[in-house]
Design a protein around this motif. Structure first.
Motif: not given
Length: 322
Positions: A44-53, A71-84
């Motif tokens: 999640l330091t990377q802004p998008t899954p593409h950046d992570l790749a 991969l840190t998974i936390l409750p969020s109002i606007n969660p990151p696209p964890y599946d991606e």
């Protein structure tokens, strides 16, 4: 130095650079892995899954040894696209994932299907046992000394590590309070299969944070952290500065999260790491900063710790010689 953990993951030394927001980038992770430990890129330091790749590809160019992704998974109002992000991890050929935050159980089927070994970070024996039942390959268990979120039980490593050893059958590593070979030796004697370090690797040459932050950690003692969010039951250990002290005062006076939300914004903490402004926001540091006195290459940290641990264990053995 072989343990169940090194055998499981095919690494040389039982020393892990845990996932750290804004810190776990390619250069640091690769340096740790190249020295025989396990480096971790933080998803999640990377802004998008593409950046992570892209970051995973950069890491692979720097080392051909095993490394993982946090991969840190936390409750969020606007969660990151964890599946991606999960998909980016497996499509990049990564086979080691460190999970943290929420239970890894909803993600285990996907990772198992793609041959990914999951190390789940947790702060209590009961959560570690639950993670083992969910099928993780290993556990990283955080004592109260750790930076970031130590949970609400306040159990330090001297008790938590042997308690975990008694309860678990899978390999596990100890986290929180480790910076040198004495710590690795102690963790092994207490029943762990290795150690996980964050603050120590923040103070390495490859760490991407500002030099001013590294100097502050080296200058600091074990007294220079503070616990925030205690009244919210979301305790976090952070460096003591004007912002963390202000947050503590507001909450102690009956304030709510809304009253401190702007002060603890992640964007402000990122400015600390990027600009070196130590009072720009809150930033995490563990009690172990009191044992950190230099800023060497990350690979040297790994090899030094293993060398020191061997020496400490050998010296200790002589004390019991008749």
């Amino acid at each position: 130095m072989r343990t169940r953990f090194t055998e499981l993951l095919g690494i040389e030394h039982p020393v892990v650079q845990g996932g750290m927001m804004w810190v776990g980038r390619a250069e640091l992770a690769a340096a740790v892995s190249e020295a025989g430990g396990l480096g971790i890129v933080t998803a999640l330091t990377q802004p998008t899954p593409h950046d992570l790749a892209t970051e995973i590809a950069r890491t692979r160019k720097l080392t051909d040894k095993p490394f993982g992704v946090n991969l840190t998974i936390l409750p969020s109002i606007n969660p990151p696209p964890y599946d991606e992000y999960r998909r980016a991890i497996v499509d990049s050929g990564v086979t080691i994932v460190e999970t943290a935050g929420s239970s890894p159980e909803p993600h285990m089927g996907f990772f198992r299907e793609h041959g990914v070994q999951v190390i789940h970070k947790c702060t209590s024996v009961r959560h570690a046992v639950k993670a083992e039942r969910a099928g993780v390959a290993a556990v990283s268990i955080d004592g109260f000394e750790c930076a970031g979120h130590p949970g609400e039980d306040d159990i330090p490593g001297l008790v938590l590590v042997p308690a975990a050893a008694d309860a678990l059958s899978i390999p596990f590593i100890a986290s929180g309070g480790f910076a040198d070979g004495r710590g690795l030796a102690a963790a092994l004697v207490l029943g762990a299969d290795g150690i996980n370090m964050g603050t120590r690797f923040m103070c390495s040459e490859e760490s991407p944070i500002a030099a001013a932050v590294k100097r502050r950690i080296v200058e600091a003692t074990e007294l220079d952290t503070t616990l925030i969010f205690r009244s919210l039951r979301n305790t976090a250990r952070v460096a003591r500065n004007s912002v963390s002290e202000q947050v503590t005062r507001i909450l102690a006076d009956g304030g709510t999260f809304v009253d401190v939300q702007e002060l603890v914004a992640g964007s402000r903490g990122r400015r600390v790491f990027e600009d070196g402004d130590l009072d720009a926001g809150i930033w995490t540091a563990g009690l172990v900063q009191g044992l950190i006195h230099d800023v060497p290459p990350a690979g040297e940290i790994v090899t030094r710790i293993v060398r020191e641990a061997r020496a400490v264990l050998d010296a200790t053995q002589t004390k019991f010689t008749p």
